[in-house]
Design an enzyme around this catalytic site. Structure first.
Site, PDB file in Angstrom:
ATOM      1  N   HIS A 135       0.824  -1.215   0.000  1.00 29.16           N
ATOM      2  CA  HIS A 135       0.000   0.000   0.000  1.00 29.16           C
ATOM      3  C   HIS A 135       0.857   1.263   0.000  1.00 29.16           C
ATOM      4  CE1 HIS A 135       0.996   0.798   4.216  1.00 29.16           C
ATOM      5  NE2 HIS A 135       0.992  -0.533   4.331  1.00 29.16           N
ATOM      6  N   HIS A 144      11.552  -0.710 -13.362  1.00 25.09           N
ATOM      7  CA  HIS A 144      11.428  -2.160 -13.520  1.00 25.09           C
ATOM      8  C   HIS A 144      11.600  -2.796 -12.152  1.00 25.09           C
ATOM      9  CE1 HIS A 144      12.743  -5.968 -15.951  1.00 25.09           C
ATOM     10  NE2 HIS A 144      12.021  -6.285 -14.894  1.00 25.09           N
TER      11      HIS A 144
END
Length: 178
Positions: A135, A144
């Site tokens: 979260h 990436h």
């Protein structure tokens, strides 16, 4: 039915094609037209033909495209130098993406990845197989996050950051581009 052209023909392109095929099996109405790659010897991936070199991308502006190249700098440069494309966001059906997460255009979310509430994944970023983005994270554009990475809640990255496989990032830490 929308058509998508894959830009790139290496290992990540294979993973992207596989994920798109899974999306199609799950009911997504898209079709893979083929792929663009500068390696002329790379003529086919899983039955999809090489359509030409990456420089020929302009010819496919009416199609969706997905940049299936792991190089963060390449994805940023392509985006900045090639205007007018519509980018397909690829979300493997066996990933978990919160309805409260925001994915900018052209992202890739791999099989088994989890992207949790109030997280932002920047444009053309990759969240690879089994990565966990908790979260309140913010992943910078063109980044990436490799397979098996875990980002604790409130963590994030600058633009173009690569986090290699299996790394765990503590809560509330920001990874900067060096």
């Amino acid at each position: 039915m929308k058509k998508v052209v894959i830009v790139g023909g290496g290992g990540h392109a294979k993973v992207v094609i596989d994920a798109i095929e899974e999306m199609i099996s799950a009911g997504e109405e898209i079709e893979i037209s083929g792929f663009l790659d500068d390696n002329e010897e790379n003529t086919e991936i899983y039955g999809y033909k090489r359509l030409g070199s990456i420089e020929e991308a302009e010819s496919y502006k009416g199609n969706l495209i997905h940049l299936a190249v792991g190089n963060n700098g390449f994805r940023k440069k392509f985006y900045e130098e090639n205007k007018g494309f519509e980018y397909l966001t690829v979300i493997h059906p066996k990933s978990i993406v919160s309805r409260r997460a925001e994915l900018e255009e052209g992202c890739f979310i791999g099989a088994g990845a989890a992207v949790n509430a109030d997280t932002v994944i920047g444009r053309l970023s990759i969240v690879n197989t089994k990565a966990v983005i908790e979260h309140d994270c913010e992943i910078g554009r063109y980044s990436h996050i490799s397979y098996g990475v875990i980002l604790g809640g409130g963590s994030g990255t600058d633009e173009r950051v690569f986090i290699d496989m299996g790394i765990t990032v503590e809560r509330n830490k920001k990874i900067k581009l060096i």
